[in-house]
Structure formats: structure tokens, C-alpha cells
Design a protein around this motif. Structure first.
Motif, PDB file in Angstrom:
ATOM      1  N   PHE A 227      14.060 -28.556   7.151  1.00 19.76           N
ATOM      2  CA  PHE A 227      14.393 -29.949   7.463  1.00 19.76           C
ATOM      3  C   PHE A 227      13.594 -30.377   8.684  1.00 19.76           C
ATOM      4  O   PHE A 227      13.539 -29.661   9.675  1.00 19.76           O
ATOM      5  CB  PHE A 227      15.898 -30.026   7.730  1.00 19.76           C
TER       6      PHE A 227
ATOM      7  N   PHE B   8      25.127 -32.904   6.802  1.00 22.63           N
ATOM      8  CA  PHE B   8      25.146 -34.206   7.469  1.00 22.63           C
ATOM      9  C   PHE B   8      24.085 -35.153   6.937  1.00 22.63           C
ATOM     10  O   PHE B   8      24.204 -36.357   7.137  1.00 22.63           O
ATOM     11  CB  PHE B   8      25.037 -34.058   8.995  1.00 22.63           C
ATOM     12  N   THR B   9      23.028 -34.644   6.260  1.00 23.56           N
ATOM     13  CA  THR B   9      22.033 -35.594   5.754  1.00 23.56           C
ATOM     14  C   THR B   9      22.553 -36.338   4.535  1.00 23.56           C
ATOM     15  O   THR B   9      22.260 -37.518   4.372  1.00 23.56           O
ATOM     16  CB  THR B   9      20.715 -34.913   5.373  1.00 23.56           C
TER      17      THR B   9
ATOM     18  N   LEU C  15      12.240 -30.799   3.914  1.00 27.59           N
ATOM     19  CA  LEU C  15      13.186 -29.839   3.322  1.00 27.59           C
ATOM     20  C   LEU C  15      12.810 -29.548   1.878  1.00 27.59           C
ATOM     21  O   LEU C  15      12.835 -28.395   1.434  1.00 27.59           O
ATOM     22  CB  LEU C  15      14.601 -30.419   3.411  1.00 27.59           C
TER      23      LEU C  15
ATOM     24  N   PRO D  74      21.448 -28.193   6.507  1.00 27.95           N
ATOM     25  CA  PRO D  74      21.260 -29.588   6.938  1.00 27.95           C
ATOM     26  C   PRO D  74      21.813 -30.612   5.960  1.00 27.95           C
ATOM     27  O   PRO D  74      22.023 -31.760   6.339  1.00 27.95           O
ATOM     28  CB  PRO D  74      19.738 -29.729   7.071  1.00 27.95           C
ATOM     29  N   LEU D  75      22.073 -30.192   4.708  1.00 24.27           N
ATOM     30  CA  LEU D  75      22.570 -31.153   3.718  1.00 24.27           C
ATOM     31  C   LEU D  75      23.943 -31.697   4.100  1.00 24.27           C
ATOM     32  O   LEU D  75      24.289 -32.814   3.737  1.00 24.27           O
ATOM     33  CB  LEU D  75      22.653 -30.501   2.337  1.00 24.27           C
TER      34      LEU D  75
ATOM     35  N   LEU E  63      24.656 -39.164   5.594  1.00 24.48           N
ATOM     36  CA  LEU E  63      23.816 -40.097   6.350  1.00 24.48           C
ATOM     37  C   LEU E  63      22.981 -40.948   5.402  1.00 24.48           C
ATOM     38  O   LEU E  63      22.910 -42.174   5.545  1.00 24.48           O
ATOM     39  CB  LEU E  63      22.911 -39.296   7.286  1.00 24.48           C
TER      40      LEU E  63
ATOM     41  N   VAL F 135      15.017 -40.744   7.276  1.00 28.99           N
ATOM     42  CA  VAL F 135      15.698 -39.571   6.706  1.00 28.99           C
ATOM     43  C   VAL F 135      14.865 -39.009   5.562  1.00 28.99           C
ATOM     44  O   VAL F 135      14.807 -37.800   5.368  1.00 28.99           O
ATOM     45  CB  VAL F 135      17.121 -39.929   6.227  1.00 28.99           C
TER      46      VAL F 135
ATOM     47  N   LEU G 289      13.685 -35.325   5.006  1.00 30.46           N
ATOM     48  CA  LEU G 289      14.147 -34.616   3.821  1.00 30.46           C
ATOM     49  C   LEU G 289      12.974 -34.119   2.988  1.00 30.46           C
ATOM     50  O   LEU G 289      13.078 -33.102   2.309  1.00 30.46           O
ATOM     51  CB  LEU G 289      15.020 -35.551   2.993  1.00 30.46           C
TER      52      LEU G 289
END
Lengths: 144, 501
Positions: free
Chosen positions: A94, B8-9, A88, B5-6, B12, A81, A85
Motif C-alpha cells: 500500500f 481502513f481503505t 497495493l 491496509p484494506l 475510506l 486513495v 491502492l
């Protein structure tokens, strides 16, 4: 703690390094050849399972292994992740492949994909080994 | 930097940090989870303001353009779902502190809790069919574990039953995706929609729609497929029951059905009257059957579980009516029922925490000793029954209005008539647990954090009820319009792609 016979233990000692190396090879060449993080991770988990089956284990050892493998599992997932990230944070997209792609078919190429494969390899290896431990040592782990 | 995207990230990442934190300190885990779920709530509010300006925000994962890569399509309906998810997750998390205290392995609970959040958030904002399946399975598998969290015989049995039923639904969904991919060569929802628009609805697409409706009916627990819910939801820890009944089945079952029927297959009441009547039929069956069964229940949480099945029927009727009022009513009902049933399950948690039993016959006299819980229950129940000015009234009002506008006067009368059932089974709890004098009158009040969580939901419910006009204009109305756009969904997804690229 007893484990299996001397023959099994000796053979395990000989092959265990090769299997581990093969797992690493599959992970690192994930972007070039068939395989990748998941397949390599499964092979690496196989090394630890083999060691456990051949040598047996103690309650303390299993507890320690379950803690270590769960830490590695979290670290692998966080790495994956984190790479996504980082795209991003650095570029605003992302999962963007923000590292230069390099020459195709070379080991150092394809940007973030080898890094993702390594992260998946850690996660899957530790995860599968955790599942094995959960089945084998379930009564000790449940006490926590 | 886009925030899409934040959603669900963040959960997670939190889910994977928690196992590391859990080895250091137990209370730290709760603090982190609460902060994260509050941050999600703030982000969700910000997301609602974003959709006021642009009707569709398309986010390309890894900058791959739509038919090839995965896109996140965030419109008003997604924004509403994300908002409701974050409210229920936040209150549930707050409630968990004391409720989870007697379980072992607490950090595992919060890991699963965050994973289920990530899965639901993902379903609500994704624009890709296979991505939707993956998020659905993340949420579903976490929920199987959470239902079995107590590892008693009852919980394991409920979880196993739930898992078998849930996976039949999940695998049917996967099969439908595979068949659809074989025919349309794409997994992007907007692209599938374009293909269907080009070919028209032929028998193949009807079969796919049937399979999808079957899969989502299991996930939403509509009546012929509801048998797992009255076991699974009561067996889970109360904050999880609140999450599962409040929002989980709506995201996995209702949101997906509505999105696919309206935006992907582009159906309206005009071009597919039989299908929409089928939805109404399923809804009516759920309301009547589960409502009648709820009347007989002797277990606090099991009664609420049947009540959930019954209430889901109203949402299905709203979508089955298919005009603006009906859809807006259904969307409103998602919000109203999430707040109401979420609150009722939290009160059940407080009661179980103090009294140690869920059987209605043994519980009596809690109205005096646990007054906050009792009043929270009353507010939640009145909202579900549909008493103005609580939010449940407006939800039911719009569904009834929609039925009348669509010329289905009989449906409006039946829908109002059946809400007597809601009144009857909720009065049974009120009467047995809170009104009746009994030996439980000496119990202590619910713990402080639990009371905070319940009062928070009551306040949200009152605010949404009193400010329903604002809510209608800014959140629910746009969400209904987003669904009624039909095939325009695909144009919006590809249109914004052309502008950005």
C-alpha cells in the motif's frame, strides 16, 4: 447577482487567470519547491471565491456550483486513495512509490508524488470552495 | 497481497464513492454500504484466523522500514477490536435503512458512517502514535457531525458540547505527542517503547502518561470527564448511538489507554501499583456515580447513555487489576458491552421510530405491540446485568476472578454489589416501557430491517455466551496475552521487520 463595482470586476478579470496559473504551478512543483497539493489547492479555491465575491451569484448558480464542487472533492479523494491502492494491487504494498523516480529536481520525477499532489490539489480546492459555498449559500443547500 | 491496509481503505473509498452514488440513487447508497460493512465483517473474521498463526503482523506502509515509516501492527487485541467494530457497524448499517428514511441528505449520513468506521479501524491497527492521532480525529470529527445530524436545537447543543470536550482531549493528546517526540525523536509506538525501556520511567514520562490518560478519559467518558456523553449519545440517530456507545468510546478511549499503558509504557501492577489503583478508582467512581445518576433519568436514551458511562467503569477496573484474568475480563467486557449496549440502543431506535418519543413516562404497553424489540431489550439487558449463559456474565466473572487472584477481595465484592445498580436502572425501562400496560399497545411492529438487525445481535450474543470457551481460547485469551506481553511488543514489531526486510 449584483456583485461589486465595475473596478473590482475588471481587476478580478485580469488577475483571476494569473492566480489560477500560480495555483497550478504550486501544485505541479510540489515535489521540487515549497508548497504542494494543499497550498496550491487553497490558491485555486481562492480563484473561485474571488469570482463569487466580485460577481455575486444566484440561487441556481450556487446550487449548481455546490454539486460540481462536491463531485470534484470526491473525485480528488478517490484519485488519492486510488493511487495508493494501485501500489497495493500492482506490487502488494500500500502506498508504494511504484513509478520510476527519474532524475531529481526535474518536473517529471519522484514517482507517484506529483500525482498525489494533483489529487490533493483537486480535493482541497473543491473542498475549500464547498466550505465557502456552505457558509455563503447555506440556506439553499440545506433545502436538499 | 496483505489485507491489513484494506481494513481502513475500504471504508475510506466507500465514503468518497457515496457522494457520487448519492446523486444517482438513494437506495443504492444503502446497498453499497451494507455490502461493504459485511465484507469488513468477513475480513475481520479472516484477520482473527491470521493472528492464530502469527502473534504480530507488521505491515510497512509504502515499504518504509519501521522507525522512519508508518507501520500497521496487527496483533490479537487489534483483531478483536476490528471484529467488534465490524459487527456493530454492520448491524447499525442494516438498522439505518428505515431509521434514516425521514432525514434529508441521507447519503451524507452513510459517508460519515463510513468515515467513522475508517477512523476506528485505523486506530485499532496502527503502530504509529501520530497516525493514531490522525485516525482518532477522523473518527471524532465524523462523530461530531453525526451527533448533530438531526440539526435540531437539542442535537446541535449536544454536538457543540461534545466537540468542545472532545477537542480538549484531542489537543491534549496532540500536545503529549509533541512533547514525547521532542524527547524521544520518534513517533513509532514500538520505538517509543524501546526508548522508555532504555531510560526507565522518569518524571517526564509520568507526565506524558498523565496527559494521555486525561485525553483518553475524556474520549472514554470516565466519570469526572463524562458530562458530554449523556447529551451526545442520545442526541445522535439510534444506529449512531449504538455505534458510539457500543464501540466508538472503547476504541478511542479504552483501546488506546490499554495499548499505551501495557505495551508502550510497559507498566504492570508490580512496577506501578499507584497508577493501576488510579485506574481502579476511576472505574469504581464511574460505576457508582453514573449508575446512581442513571436511576433518576426519565429519558430512554439518556438512561442508556449514563449506563454506558457506568459500564465503562468495569472495563477500567479490569485493566486496573492487571493480571491475566482481569485483563481478559476487561477485553471480554469490551465485546460483551459492545453487543449488549449496541442492542439496547437499537431497541431505543425502534421504539422512537414507532412511538415518536423517548420519555419513559409516555411510553407504556410496547411489550405486546413490539414483541421482537421487547425480547431483544430483555436479552441485551440480561447480558449487561450479567446473567449466565449470556456473554456479559463471563465478562464480569473474569473481572471478579481477577480481583480475587490479585488479592483485592473488597474490589470483587464491590464490583458484584454495584451490578445491582445495572439491574435497577435497566428494570426501570423494562417496567415502564415493556411490562406496563398502556395506551401505546396498538402500535405497529418495528420495520423488518430493524428487527433483522436486533435479532442478529441477539444471536451473536447467545453464540458468544454459549461458546465462551472457544472465544476465550481463540480471541479473548490471545488478546489479553498480547497486552500482557508488555515491552515484548516492540521486539515483535522490530523482529518481524528484520525477518521481512
Amino acid at each position: 447577482m449584483k456583485g461589486m463595482s465595475l473596478i473590482v470586476k475588471t481587476i478580478t478579470n485580469i488577475v483571476i487567470g494569473f492566480i489560477f496559473l500560480y495555483g497550478l504551478y504550486i501544485i505541479l512543483h510540489g515535489h521540487l519547491t515549497p508548497g504542494g497539493g494543499f497550498a496550491g489547492g487553497v490558491i485555486i479555491a481562492g480563484v473561485f471565491v474571488l469570482k463569487y465575491l466580485a460577481y455575486g451569484s444566484s440561487k441556481a448558480g450556487e446550487k449548481k456550483s455546490s454539486i460540481i464542487s462536491s463531485v470534484f472533492e470526491s473525485v480528488g479523494a478517490l484519485l488519492f486513495v486510488g493511487i495508493a491502492l494501485l501500489g497495493l494491487l500492482l506490487t502488494g504494498v500500500f502506498f508504494l512509490n511504484f513509478i520510476p523516480r527519474g532524475t531529481p529536481l526535474h518536473l517529471l520525477s519522484a514517482g507517484i508524488i506529483p500525482l498525489c499532489n494533483i489529487a490533493i490539489g483537486i480535493k482541497v480546492g473543491a473542498g475549500l470552495f464547498s466550505i465557502f459555498l456552505a457558509l455563503a449559500a447555506f440556506k439553499y443547500i440545506m433545502e436538499d | 497481497m496483505s489485507i491489513i491496509p484494506l481494513y481502513f481503505t475500504i471504508p475510506l473509498i466507500t465514503a468518497f464513492i457515496i457522494p457520487l452514488l448519492g446523486k444517482i440513487s438513494k437506495s443504492l447508497v444503502w446497498i453499497v454500504t451494507t455490502i461493504v460493512s459485511f465484507a469488513l465483517f468477513i475480513l475481520a473474521l479472516y484477520g482473527v484466523t491470521l493472528t492464530q498463526e502469527t502473534s504480530m503482523i507488521v505491515y510497512k506502509m509504502g515499504n518504509w522500514p519501521p522507525p522512519l515509516g508508518i507501520v500497521m501492527a496487527f496483533d490479537s487485541f487489534s483483531a478483536l477490536m476490528v471484529l467488534v467494530i465490524s459487527i456493530i457497524v454492520f448491524t447499525g448499517c442494516f438498522f439505518s435503512l428505515r431509521y434514516i428514511a425521514h432525514y434529508t441528505g441521507q447519503w451524507k449520513f452513510y459517508t460519515l458512517y463510513m468515515l467513522i468506521t475508517a477512523g476506528m479501524m485505523g486506530i485499532a491497527i496502527t503502530g504509529d502514535l501520530f497516525n493514531m492521532f490522525v485516525f482518532l480525529e477522523i473518527a471524532a470529527i465524523s462523530s461530531y457531525c453525526l451527533v448533530a445530524f438531526g440539526v435540531d436545537a437539542e442535537e446541535l447543543e449536544a454536538s457543540f458540547k461534545y466537540m468542545v470536550m472532545g477537542e480538549i482531549g484531542g489537543l491534549t493528546f496532540l500536545l503529549a505527542i509533541a512533547l514525547l517526540y521532542a524527547r524521544t525523536s520518534t513517533l513509532n509506538l514500538a520505538d517509543i517503547s524501546n526508548t522508555i525501556q532504555g531510560n526507565g520511567m522518569n518524571s517526564f514520562f509520568w507526565m506524558i502518561l498523565g496527559m494521555l490518560l486525561f485525553a483518553f478519559s475524556i474520549k472514554a467518558a470516565l466519570v469526572p470527564f463524562h458530562t458530554w456523553l449523556p447529551d451526545a449519545h442520545p442526541a445522535a440517530p439510534a444506529p449512531v448511538s449504538s455505534l458510539l456507545s457500543g464501540i466508538f468510546i472503547k476504541v478511542l478511549g479504552i483501546y488506546t489507554t490499554a495499548r499505551i499503558v501495557y505495551n508502550i509504557f510497559g507498566l504492570t501492577r508490580a512496577n506501578a501499583p499507584t497508577f493501576f489503583n488510579l485506574l481502579i478508582g476511576l472505574g469504581l467512581l464511574s460505576i457508582a456515580w453514573a449508575g446512581l445518576t442513571a436511576l433518576k433519568q426519565k429519558d430512554y436514551k439518556r438512561l442508556l447513555g449514563y449506563s454506558t458511562v457506568s459500564q465503562i467503569g468495569y472495563i477500567m477496573i479490569g485493566f486496573g487489576i492487571g493480571n491475566y484474568y482481569g485483563v481478559a475480563g476487561a477485553v471480554f467486557y469490551i465485546l460483551a458491552h459492545a453487543l449488549g449496549k449496541g442492542l439496547l440502543f437499537l431497541t431505543s431506535g425502534a421504539v422512537v421510530h414507532r412511538a415518536g418519543t423517548r420519555e419513559l413516562d409516555k411510553l407504556a404497553g410496547l411489550g405486546e405491540s413490539m414483541s421482537t424489540t421487547a425480547w431483544s431489550f430483555r436479552f441485551g439487558a440480561l447480558s449487561l446485568i450479567g446473567l449466565p449463559p449470556l456473554v456479559g456474565f463471563f465478562a464480569k466473572l473474569f473481572i471478579v476472578l481477577g480481583a480475587i487472584k490479585a488479592g483485592l477481595l473488597w474490589l470483587a465484592i464491590i464490583a458484584i454489589g454495584l451490578s445491582v445498580l445495572t439491574l435497577a436502572y435497566l428494570l426501570k425501562i423494562e417496567n415502564n416501557v415493556f411490562m406496563k400496560k398502556g395506551k401505546m399497545a396498538g402500535l405497529k411492529k418495528a420495520p423488518f430491517t430493524m428487527r433483522i438487525a436486533m435479532v442478529f445481535l441477539v444471536i451473536v450474543m447467545l453464540l458468544t455466551g454459549l461458546g465462551f470457551q472457544t472465544l476465550m481460547n481463540f480471541i479473548v485469551g490471545p488478546a489479553a496475552h498480547a497486552l500482557l506481553r508488555g515491552f515484548e511488543y516492540a521486539q515483535l514489531v522490530f523482529g518481524s521487520f528484520a525477518l521481512n526486510f
